[in-house]
Design a protein around this motif. Sequence first.
Motif, PDB file in Angstrom:
ATOM      1  N   ALA A  83     -14.153  16.568  -4.192  1.00 27.06           N
ATOM      2  CA  ALA A  83     -13.360  17.040  -3.051  1.00 27.06           C
ATOM      3  C   ALA A  83     -12.674  15.877  -2.352  1.00 27.06           C
ATOM      4  O   ALA A  83     -11.531  15.989  -1.900  1.00 27.06           O
ATOM      5  CB  ALA A  83     -14.256  17.795  -2.070  1.00 27.06           C
ATOM      6  N   ILE A  84     -13.354  14.743  -2.271  1.00 26.42           N
ATOM      7  CA  ILE A  84     -12.794  13.564  -1.610  1.00 26.42           C
ATOM      8  C   ILE A  84     -11.638  12.986  -2.421  1.00 26.42           C
ATOM      9  O   ILE A  84     -10.534  12.765  -1.912  1.00 26.42           O
ATOM     10  CB  ILE A  84     -13.890  12.503  -1.396  1.00 26.42           C
ATOM     11  CG1 ILE A  84     -14.912  12.994  -0.369  1.00 26.42           C
ATOM     12  CG2 ILE A  84     -13.282  11.170  -0.948  1.00 26.42           C
ATOM     13  CD1 ILE A  84     -16.139  12.116  -0.248  1.00 26.42           C
ATOM     14  N   SER A  85     -11.885  12.743  -3.700  1.00 29.56           N
ATOM     15  CA  SER A  85     -10.856  12.125  -4.537  1.00 29.56           C
ATOM     16  C   SER A  85      -9.723  13.099  -4.840  1.00 29.56           C
ATOM     17  O   SER A  85      -8.558  12.694  -4.944  1.00 29.56           O
ATOM     18  CB  SER A  85     -11.476  11.620  -5.840  1.00 29.56           C
ATOM     19  OG  SER A  85     -12.052  12.690  -6.575  1.00 29.56           O
ATOM     20  N   GLY A  86     -10.061  14.380  -4.967  1.00 26.80           N
ATOM     21  CA  GLY A  86      -9.024  15.365  -5.254  1.00 26.80           C
ATOM     22  C   GLY A  86      -7.995  15.471  -4.146  1.00 26.80           C
ATOM     23  O   GLY A  86      -6.813  15.755  -4.400  1.00 26.80           O
ATOM     24  N   ALA A  87      -8.425  15.213  -2.903  1.00 24.26           N
ATOM     25  CA  ALA A  87      -7.505  15.242  -1.770  1.00 24.26           C
ATOM     26  C   ALA A  87      -6.847  13.883  -1.534  1.00 24.26           C
ATOM     27  O   ALA A  87      -6.008  13.755  -0.631  1.00 24.26           O
ATOM     28  CB  ALA A  87      -8.251  15.674  -0.512  1.00 24.26           C
ATOM     29  N   GLY A  88      -7.217  12.883  -2.320  1.00 23.62           N
ATOM     30  CA  GLY A  88      -6.606  11.566  -2.200  1.00 23.62           C
ATOM     31  C   GLY A  88      -7.126  10.715  -1.056  1.00 23.62           C
ATOM     32  O   GLY A  88      -6.517   9.702  -0.709  1.00 23.62           O
ATOM     33  N   TRP A  89      -8.279  11.083  -0.498  1.00 19.25           N
ATOM     34  CA  TRP A  89      -8.800  10.313   0.631  1.00 19.25           C
ATOM     35  C   TRP A  89      -9.191   8.899   0.218  1.00 19.25           C
ATOM     36  O   TRP A  89      -9.153   7.978   1.045  1.00 19.25           O
ATOM     37  CB  TRP A  89     -10.002  11.021   1.249  1.00 19.25           C
ATOM     38  CG  TRP A  89      -9.649  12.268   1.993  1.00 19.25           C
ATOM     39  CD1 TRP A  89     -10.033  13.544   1.698  1.00 19.25           C
ATOM     40  CD2 TRP A  89      -8.843  12.368   3.177  1.00 19.25           C
ATOM     41  NE1 TRP A  89      -9.515  14.432   2.606  1.00 19.25           N
ATOM     42  CE2 TRP A  89      -8.782  13.729   3.532  1.00 19.25           C
ATOM     43  CE3 TRP A  89      -8.168  11.439   3.967  1.00 19.25           C
ATOM     44  CZ2 TRP A  89      -8.072  14.185   4.639  1.00 19.25           C
ATOM     45  CZ3 TRP A  89      -7.454  11.884   5.069  1.00 19.25           C
ATOM     46  CH2 TRP A  89      -7.416  13.243   5.393  1.00 19.25           C
ATOM     47  N   ASP A  90      -9.575   8.695  -1.037  1.00 19.98           N
ATOM     48  CA  ASP A  90      -9.985   7.357  -1.471  1.00 19.98           C
ATOM     49  C   ASP A  90      -8.811   6.391  -1.551  1.00 19.98           C
ATOM     50  O   ASP A  90      -9.006   5.172  -1.607  1.00 19.98           O
ATOM     51  CB  ASP A  90     -10.702   7.428  -2.819  1.00 19.98           C
ATOM     52  CG  ASP A  90      -9.854   8.087  -3.899  1.00 19.98           C
ATOM     53  OD1 ASP A  90      -9.052   8.980  -3.571  1.00 19.98           O
ATOM     54  OD2 ASP A  90      -9.992   7.700  -5.074  1.00 19.98           O
ATOM     55  N   LEU A  91      -7.581   6.904  -1.529  1.00 18.94           N
ATOM     56  CA  LEU A  91      -6.390   6.052  -1.632  1.00 18.94           C
ATOM     57  C   LEU A  91      -5.612   5.980  -0.326  1.00 18.94           C
ATOM     58  O   LEU A  91      -4.519   5.411  -0.302  1.00 18.94           O
ATOM     59  CB  LEU A  91      -5.470   6.584  -2.741  1.00 18.94           C
ATOM     60  CG  LEU A  91      -6.053   6.567  -4.158  1.00 18.94           C
ATOM     61  CD1 LEU A  91      -5.114   7.296  -5.118  1.00 18.94           C
ATOM     62  CD2 LEU A  91      -6.296   5.140  -4.637  1.00 18.94           C
ATOM     63  N   VAL A  92      -6.160   6.522   0.744  1.00 19.29           N
ATOM     64  CA  VAL A  92      -5.401   6.588   1.990  1.00 19.29           C
ATOM     65  C   VAL A  92      -5.133   5.201   2.580  1.00 19.29           C
ATOM     66  O   VAL A  92      -4.203   5.017   3.353  1.00 19.29           O
ATOM     67  CB  VAL A  92      -6.144   7.478   3.014  1.00 19.29           C
ATOM     68  CG1 VAL A  92      -7.378   6.776   3.562  1.00 19.29           C
ATOM     69  CG2 VAL A  92      -5.216   7.903   4.142  1.00 19.29           C
ATOM     70  N   GLY A  93      -5.912   4.209   2.189  1.00 25.69           N
ATOM     71  CA  GLY A  93      -5.710   2.869   2.732  1.00 25.69           C
ATOM     72  C   GLY A  93      -4.759   2.000   1.937  1.00 25.69           C
ATOM     73  O   GLY A  93      -4.428   0.882   2.360  1.00 25.69           O
ATOM     74  N   VAL A  94      -4.316   2.470   0.787  1.00 28.61           N
ATOM     75  CA  VAL A  94      -3.455   1.662  -0.072  1.00 28.61           C
ATOM     76  C   VAL A  94      -2.091   1.458   0.584  1.00 28.61           C
ATOM     77  O   VAL A  94      -1.460   2.413   1.050  1.00 28.61           O
ATOM     78  CB  VAL A  94      -3.293   2.325  -1.456  1.00 28.61           C
ATOM     79  CG1 VAL A  94      -2.315   1.530  -2.311  1.00 28.61           C
ATOM     80  CG2 VAL A  94      -4.652   2.429  -2.147  1.00 28.61           C
ATOM     81  N   VAL A  95      -1.653   0.215   0.609  1.00 34.69           N
ATOM     82  CA  VAL A  95      -0.359  -0.135   1.204  1.00 34.69           C
ATOM     83  C   VAL A  95       0.658  -0.343   0.087  1.00 34.69           C
ATOM     84  O   VAL A  95       0.449  -1.147  -0.818  1.00 34.69           O
ATOM     85  CB  VAL A  95      -0.460  -1.411   2.063  1.00 34.69           C
ATOM     86  CG1 VAL A  95       0.908  -1.792   2.611  1.00 34.69           C
ATOM     87  CG2 VAL A  95      -1.453  -1.204   3.192  1.00 34.69           C
ATOM     88  N   GLU A  96       1.758   0.382   0.155  1.00 34.45           N
ATOM     89  CA  GLU A  96       2.825   0.256  -0.836  1.00 34.45           C
ATOM     90  C   GLU A  96       4.163   0.106  -0.124  1.00 34.45           C
ATOM     91  O   GLU A  96       4.426   0.802   0.869  1.00 34.45           O
ATOM     92  CB  GLU A  96       2.859   1.488  -1.755  1.00 34.45           C
ATOM     93  CG  GLU A  96       1.612   1.649  -2.619  1.00 34.45           C
ATOM     94  CD  GLU A  96       1.686   2.876  -3.491  1.00 34.45           C
ATOM     95  OE1 GLU A  96       2.533   3.753  -3.213  1.00 34.45           O
ATOM     96  OE2 GLU A  96       0.900   2.968  -4.452  1.00 34.45           O
ATOM     97  N   ASP A  97       4.989  -0.813  -0.642  1.00 28.04           N
ATOM     98  CA  ASP A  97       6.326  -1.034  -0.062  1.00 28.04           C
ATOM     99  C   ASP A  97       6.246  -1.302   1.433  1.00 28.04           C
ATOM    100  O   ASP A  97       7.025  -0.781   2.241  1.00 28.04           O
ATOM    101  CB  ASP A  97       7.240   0.179  -0.325  1.00 28.04           C
ATOM    102  CG  ASP A  97       7.418   0.445  -1.812  1.00 28.04           C
ATOM    103  OD1 ASP A  97       7.458  -0.537  -2.570  1.00 28.04           O
ATOM    104  OD2 ASP A  97       7.496   1.616  -2.189  1.00 28.04           O
ATOM    105  N   GLU A  98       5.234  -2.099   1.821  1.00 27.81           N
ATOM    106  CA  GLU A  98       5.040  -2.501   3.212  1.00 27.81           C
ATOM    107  C   GLU A  98       4.827  -1.316   4.154  1.00 27.81           C
ATOM    108  O   GLU A  98       5.079  -1.391   5.351  1.00 27.81           O
ATOM    109  CB  GLU A  98       6.218  -3.357   3.701  1.00 27.81           C
ATOM    110  CG  GLU A  98       6.405  -4.645   2.904  1.00 27.81           C
ATOM    111  CD  GLU A  98       7.522  -5.493   3.465  1.00 27.81           C
ATOM    112  OE1 GLU A  98       8.195  -5.039   4.419  1.00 27.81           O
ATOM    113  OE2 GLU A  98       7.728  -6.607   2.963  1.00 27.81           O
ATOM    114  N   SER A  99       4.359  -0.208   3.603  1.00 22.61           N
ATOM    115  CA  SER A  99       4.042   0.949   4.436  1.00 22.61           C
ATOM    116  C   SER A  99       2.669   1.481   4.026  1.00 22.61           C
ATOM    117  O   SER A  99       2.243   1.316   2.885  1.00 22.61           O
ATOM    118  CB  SER A  99       5.091   2.051   4.270  1.00 22.61           C
ATOM    119  OG  SER A  99       5.076   2.549   2.951  1.00 22.61           O
ATOM    120  N   GLY A 100       1.997   2.096   4.951  1.00 29.38           N
ATOM    121  CA  GLY A 100       0.673   2.629   4.682  1.00 29.38           C
ATOM    122  C   GLY A 100      -0.188   2.545   5.920  1.00 29.38           C
ATOM    123  O   GLY A 100       0.279   2.205   7.009  1.00 29.38           O
ATOM    124  N   ALA A 101      -1.434   2.871   5.772  1.00 27.03           N
ATOM    125  CA  ALA A 101      -2.345   2.894   6.905  1.00 27.03           C
ATOM    126  C   ALA A 101      -2.543   1.498   7.479  1.00 27.03           C
ATOM    127  O   ALA A 101      -2.651   0.514   6.752  1.00 27.03           O
ATOM    128  CB  ALA A 101      -3.688   3.478   6.471  1.00 27.03           C
TER     129      ALA A 101
END
Length: 282
Positions: free
Chosen positions: A34-52
């Motif tokens: 449920a966690i990985s399927g919703a993408g919560w494990d990747l919510v901190g990833v920064v791409e193109d100088e944008s992200g959490a």
Amino acid sequence: MGAEGIADLVKRATSHAPVATYVEASEPPVSWAAISGAGWDLVGVVEDESGATTRDLVAIAKAWGYGCIPQPLLPTLLAKRWSSAAREVDGPVTFALPTGDGALVPFGSVDGIVMASTMGDVEGGMIEVPTGDIDGLDLVGRGVCAPVATKFAVEAAREVALVLAAEVVGGAERLLADSVAFVNEREQFGRPVGSFQAVKHKLATATVDIEAADTALIWGAQQPGNAYRGALFAVDRCIDAAEIAVHVHGGLGFTWELGLHFPLRKMLSVRRIIDHLERDYA
């Protein structure tokens, strides 16, 4: 928005049932799928100088900490944020945190989890979790004791400290909410114990402690040079609030079945870890 989503996930999964009813169960109330399927494990990833931002992660960690759910969301989120090798792993990822006499691998006892040997601009990759004794302090974290800690970049170590402290603040908020509910139900002399002035004052003090802890984390997230100072202050205030929660529950507060010790044990473990992160990376 991420914190609100996590808070909703925690509420739906646990229905705010007592922590003791699920923290030691064979299956956590939220599955990793449920966690990985919703993408919560990747919510901190920064791409193109944008992200959490760090501030975002602090809010998410606090919402997750309220549930005291034994799943490696926060270690995985941080590892995948700071390690490109970790982002290649489909499943949960963790790291080894310094404790002074070795290291602690959060959720190192979870089947299939792998460990980042480095985080940040430090060369390294993924390794198997070292064999070691099961951690007996933080029972929610299901950790394993390891001989060597992960090597962190300075910025990564600061953020890890803040996120760990934020999880603890969420646990303290949970203890306060449980305490308020308890004193409104428990009666002595024909009155709810929450109507007694001494109990009100204790809970008011705990509320102030938690508000101060939350403010310290926001300050630390916005001023990286004060990250450890804010994190340590926050954890200390949460320990104070947790002790008040135990007191207002009376003799029940010390029982294993009630479960107040689960967040408190995590606080004590995180306090030691942040202290050693500061010593090693300040």
